[in-house]
Design an enzyme around this catalytic site. Structure first.
Site, PDB file in Angstrom:
ATOM      1  N   ARG A  60     -38.847 -11.803  12.780  1.00 29.46           N
ATOM      2  CA  ARG A  60     -37.956 -10.973  11.975  1.00 29.46           C
ATOM      3  C   ARG A  60     -38.319 -10.989  10.490  1.00 29.46           C
ATOM      4  NH1 ARG A  60     -32.490 -13.634  11.080  1.00 29.46           N
ATOM      5  NH2 ARG A  60     -33.535 -14.418   9.217  1.00 29.46           N
TER       6      ARG A  60
ATOM      7  N   HIS B 176     -31.757 -12.733  15.466  1.00 31.14           N
ATOM      8  CA  HIS B 176     -31.588 -14.164  15.233  1.00 31.14           C
ATOM      9  C   HIS B 176     -32.006 -15.023  16.421  1.00 31.14           C
ATOM     10  CE1 HIS B 176     -29.180 -17.853  14.119  1.00 31.14           C
ATOM     11  NE2 HIS B 176     -29.703 -17.536  12.952  1.00 31.14           N
TER      12      HIS B 176
ATOM     13  N   ARG C 252     -26.414 -24.742   4.182  1.00 31.56           N
ATOM     14  CA  ARG C 252     -26.455 -24.112   2.862  1.00 31.56           C
ATOM     15  C   ARG C 252     -25.391 -23.038   2.694  1.00 31.56           C
ATOM     16  NH1 ARG C 252     -31.839 -22.443   2.585  1.00 31.56           N
ATOM     17  NH2 ARG C 252     -32.425 -24.540   1.944  1.00 31.56           N
TER      18      ARG C 252
ATOM     19  N   HIS D 267     -29.371 -29.019  13.140  1.00 30.05           N
ATOM     20  CA  HIS D 267     -29.330 -27.567  13.285  1.00 30.05           C
ATOM     21  C   HIS D 267     -29.201 -27.159  14.749  1.00 30.05           C
ATOM     22  CE1 HIS D 267     -31.194 -23.412  12.841  1.00 30.05           C
ATOM     23  NE2 HIS D 267     -30.290 -23.401  11.895  1.00 30.05           N
TER      24      HIS D 267
END
EC number: 2.7.4.1
Length: 702
Positions: free
Chosen positions: A581, A609, A422, A452
C-alpha cells in the site's frame, strides 16, 4: 510445509559475499520519499472526477493529515539523525540530502493539494450547493453575522499577545492555528505598535456553518482562520492592523521514554505526553503573502532553517475542512452506504467456531462477531479466562467494556495494553486505568518492544476439558476502523494455535523463557527468519526447475534482508507479486536482479491494511496472515504474530479475495516502476474494468 521442529536460525539466511551486488544503494528506494509518494496517490483520488465529490474532499484531507504525520514522525526522525548522526539507510542517502529532497517533494505535494482545493474541489462543491466561502465573497448580511459571531463566540476566548520585552514570543502548540498581526499606532499605555500573536484555542471549531437564514443555503461554511483574519482589528482598538497572516508550526511528536531507566512506564509516559506539543519544530506553514522579515522572525523563534518554510495559498489547516463532510447531509455526493455481511450463527459463537475456522474480511464482513465472542465469553459461566491485546481500540470501546464486564463477572481477565501506540497513548492510559479499577490484570508488554500483535484468547470448560478459542487479526480491535480499513481476521479453536497464543500471552505477562511455537511465527524471534526461510525455499524450487511463486500483501516494505532474499529469489526465476500500500524500498524490474518482481499499490474507498503472505511451495502452498509488515521495526523490534490459514477452504478464500482479486484490479492499482515513479495500471482493451474493493462489496455485501 516446513516441519514443526525446523530450525529458524537467522544466521542460515544472512548475506554472503556473493550478495555484494545486492547491497548496492541504487537497488533501494528511500523510505521517506516512498512514503511521500503514497500521499501523491491518495491525492490522486481527490483529483479523480469518477469519485463522489465529498469523498474527493475526504481524500484531500487525508493527504493533508498524512503529510502532517509524516513531518511529525518521519521528517522528525531524519532531523534527529542529522543532529546526532547514525548509520545510513540501504539507499545511502545522507540525512542532510534527504531533508532537501523531502522539502522539494513535500512542497510539490502541498502545491498540488492547494491547487486541487482552490481550482477544483472548492468550485465544484459550490456548484453542487456546498459553499466554503472565501473572505472576499461574503455578502453584507453574511459579514454582519460573522462579525457578531466573532464578538460573541470567538473574541471572549482569545488572548492576543503584543510582543515586547515584557511579553516575549509565546510557546506555540504543535499544529495549532495562529495569526501574526502587524500593528501601527499606540495602545492605551502609549506602547508603540509592532507585532502581536493571536492563538486560536483548540476549543474553537475550525469550520463555522453559516445559518440558512443568513445565506439562503443550508450548506455554507467559513474557515475560522478567515474570520480571525477579517475581524482581528477588534482585538486592538485604536490601532491600525497593517497585516494579519496565519501560520502553523509542526513539531516532532515522537515520544522517548527510556524504559530501562524508569520504574513505572505509565507514569513516565504521562510526563512525556504533557510536553509532546512543544517538542522541536520541523515545519513552518505560513500565509503566502506574509512579508519575508516576519517569516525570518518566526524561523528564528522556532530554530528552523529556510527550507522548513511552506508558503500556503489558503488555510494553513486545510485538513479541517473534513468537518464539512460530516455536516452536510448529501448522500448523492458520497459513496453509497453498505451493510457488512453478518456471520451466520452469531448468537452461539462457541458452537460456530468449534464447527470450523471462521474468516472475517473487514469491512465487507461485520466486526460484530469479534464483539459478540467477547460479550458471550463475559457472560458464559463456562468461560474461565480471557486474554486480550489492545493496541488501538478507540475512546468508547465496546471491547474494553466487555473486558470490564467479564472481570466483574468473575473471569480471570488479562489485557496487554500497548501504551506507546503513537497518538493513542493518552486514550490507552485512560482505558488501562478503567480496566484496572474493575479488576482486569493490565500489563504493558515487554520493555523495549511495542506489542503490536492482535490476539484474543478465551479459555472455556467443556465437559472435563478446557478448550481455547482464538481470534487473531491483521487490524486493531477498533470497531470504527473496521468499517474503514480492509483487514483479515481468523477465529479458530485449533488446539495448536490456541496453545501457541497461550504461550505468547504467558511470555507477555510474565518472564517466560524462550519457547517453541507449533504453528505461529512471532517477532522478534521467528517471524523474520521464518519469512526468509520460505522465500529461500521458493528460490530452491526455482533453481531445481520447479514452478515457484510468492504473492505478498502488506502496508510497507523496507527490511533489507527480506529485500535481498526477494532479489535472490527473482534471480533464480521465482515469480513475485507484491501488493504494498505505502512505502516500498525495493526496486522492481532491474535486469539481472528484480525483473521477476512486480509491485503494485491499491488506493481506494477503504484504507488497505491487511497482511497476507502466500508461498507456492511446489504444489503444497502455505498462506499466512499477520499483524506485521515486512518492515525492520515489525520484524525485529516489535511483538508481532503471523498465523497460518490451515483450513483449505478458508485459505482459498483469502487467496481469492485478498491476493488474486487485488492483482486483477485495473482501476485503482498503481504499478511501481524501476525508476521509482508509480503509474496507474493500464487496462487492456479487451479487459473488463475491475476494482478489488468494489468487487468485494458486490460479492459480500450485495
Amino acid at each position: 510445509m516446513l516441519p514443526d521442529d525446523a530450525p529458524l536460525d537467522l544466521g542460515l539466511y544472512s548475506d554472503t559475499a556473493a550478495d555484494g551486488l545486492l547491497h548496492d544503494p541504487s537497488l533501494y528506494f528511500n523510505r521517506e520519499l516512498s512514503q511521500l509518494a503514497f500521499n501523491v496517490r491518495v491525492l490522486a483520488q481527490a483529483q479523480d472526477p469518477e469519485v463522489p465529490l465529498l469523498e474527493r474532499l475526504k481524500f484531500l484531507c487525508i493527504s493533508c493529515t498524512n503529510l502532517d504525520e509524516f513531518f511529525e514522525i518521519r521528517a522528525g526522525a531524519v532531523q534527529h539523525a542529522l543532529d546526532v548522526g547514525g548509520p545510513l539507510a540501504p539507499d545511502g542517502l545522507a540525512p542532510s540530502a534527504l531533508l532537501s529532497r523531502i522539502h522539494d517533494e513535500a512542497a510539490a505535494l502541498v502545491e498540488a493539494q492547494y491547487e486541487c482545493w482552490n481550482s477544483v474541489l472548492r468550485p465544484a462543491m459550490a456548484e453542487a450547493g456546498v459553499r466554503v466561502l472565501a473572505r472576499g465573497s461574503w455578502s453584507m448580511r453574511q459579514t454582519r453575522w460573522l462579525r457578531a459571531y466573532f464578538r460573541d463566540e470567538i473574541m471572549p476566548v482569545l488572548s492576543p499577545l503584543g510582543l515586547d520585552p515584557a511579553h516575549p514570543f509565546p510557546k506555540i502548540l504543535n499544529k495549532s492555528l495562529n495569526i501574526v498581526v502587524v500593528l501601527k499606532g499606540r495602545d492605551a499605555f502609549g506602547r508603540s505598535g509592532g507585532l502581536a500573536i493571536v492563538r486560536a484555542p483548540r476549543s474553537l471549531s475550525r469550520i463555522i456553518q453559516v445559518p440558512q437564514r443568513v445565506s439562503g443555503g443550508a450548506s455554507d461554511f467559513v474557515f475560522l482562520s478567515a474570520v480571525l483574519s477579517s475581524f482581528v482589528d477588534e482585538l486592538f482598538p485604536g490601532m491600525e492592523v497593517q497585516g494579519a497572516y496565519q501560520f502553523r508550526v509542526t513539531r516532532n511528536s515522537e515520544l522517548f521514554v527510556d524504559e530501562e531507566e524508569v520504574d513505572n512506564i505509565a507514569l513516565a509516559l504521562r510526563d512525556e505526553l504533557a510536553g509532546r506539543g512543544y517538542l522541536r519544530a520541523v515545519r513552518l506553514e505560513i500565509a503566502d503573502a506574509c512579508p519575508e522579515p516576519i517569516v525570518n522572525l518566526l524561523l528564528e523563534k522556532f530554530a528552523l532553517a529556510p527550507e522548513a518554510v511552506y508558503r500556503i495559498k489558503g488555510p494553513v489547516n486545510l485538513n479541517r475542512v473534513i468537518q464539512v463532510y460530516d455536516l452536510v447531509d448529501r448522500p448523492d455526493l458520497k459513496f453509497p452506504p453498505f451493510q457488512p455481511r453478518a456471520l451466520p450463527g452469531m448468537d452461539r459463537m462457541f458452537e460456530t467456531i468449534a464447527a470450523g475456522d471462521v474468516l472475517l474480511h473487514h469491512p465487507f464482513d461485520a466486526f460484530t462477531p469479534v464483539l459478540e465472542l467477547l460479550r458471550q465469553a463475559a457472560e458464559d459461566p463456562a468461560v474461565l479466562a480471557i486474554k486480550q491485546t489492545l493496541y488501538r481500540s478507540g475512546k468508547d470501546s465496546a471491547i474494553v467494556a466487555a473486558l470490564i464486564n467479564a472481570a466483574r463477572n468473575g473471569k480471570d481477565v488479562t489485557a496487554v495494553v500497548e501504551l506507546r501506540a503513537r497518538f493513542d497513548e493518552e486514550a490507552n492510559l485512560g482505558f488501562a486505568d478503567r480496566m484496572q479499577e474493575a479488576g482486569v490484570q493490565v500489563v504493558y508488554g515487554v520493555v523495549g518492544y511495542k506489542t503490536h500483535a492482535k490476539m484474543m484468547l478465551v479459555v472455556r470448560r467443556e465437559g472435563r476439558k478446557l478448550r481455547r478459542y482464538v481470534h487473531m487479526g491483521t487490524g486493531n480491535y477498533h470497531a470504527g476502523t473496521a468499517r474503514l480499513y480492509t483487514d483479515l481476521g481468523l477465529m479458530t479453536a485449533h488446539p495448536e494455535i490456541g496453545n501457541d497464543v497461550h504461550l505468547i500471552f504467558q511470555q507477555l505477562s510474565g518472564l517466560a523463557p524462550s519457547m517453541t511455537l507449533k504453528r505461529l511465527l512471532q517477532s522478534p524471534f521467528t517471524l523474520h527468519a521464518g519469512m526468509l526461510q520460505r522465500i529461500d525455499r521458493e528460490r530452491a524450487h526455482a533453481e531445481a526447475g520447479r514452478p515457484a511463486r510468492i504473492v505478498a500483501r502488506m502496508n510497507a516494505l523496507n527490511e533489507p534482508q527480506v529485500i535481498r532474499a526477494l532479489y535472490r529469489a527473482s534471480q533464480a526465476g521465482v515469480e513475485i507479486d507484491l501488493i504494498v500500500r505505502g512505502a516500498c524500498t525495493l526496486r522492481p524490474g532491474v535486469p539481472g536482479v528484480s525483473e521477476n518482481i512486480r509491485v503494485r499499490s491499491i488506493v481506494g474507498r477503504f484504507l488497505e491494511h491487511g497482511r497476507a503472505y502466500w508461498f507456492a511451495n511446489d504444489g503444497a502452498p502455505e498462506l499466512f496472515c499477520a499483524s506485521a509488515d515486512w518492515l525492520e521495526r515489525n520484524l525485529l523490534r516489535r511483538v508481532e504474530t503471523c498465523f497460518p490459514i490451515l483450513d483449505p477452504a478458508v485459505a482459498r478464500r483469502v487467496f481469492d479475495e485478498a491476493l488474486e482479486n487485488y492483482l486483477d484490479d485495473n482501476l485503482n492499482a498503481w504499478q511501481l516502476q524501476p525508476g521509482g515513479e508509480y503509474r496507474l495500471v493500464e487496462r487492456a482493451d479487451d479487459a473488463l474494468p475491475h476494482s478489488a474493493q468494489a468487487s468485494l462489496l458486490a460479492k459480500l455485501c450485495g
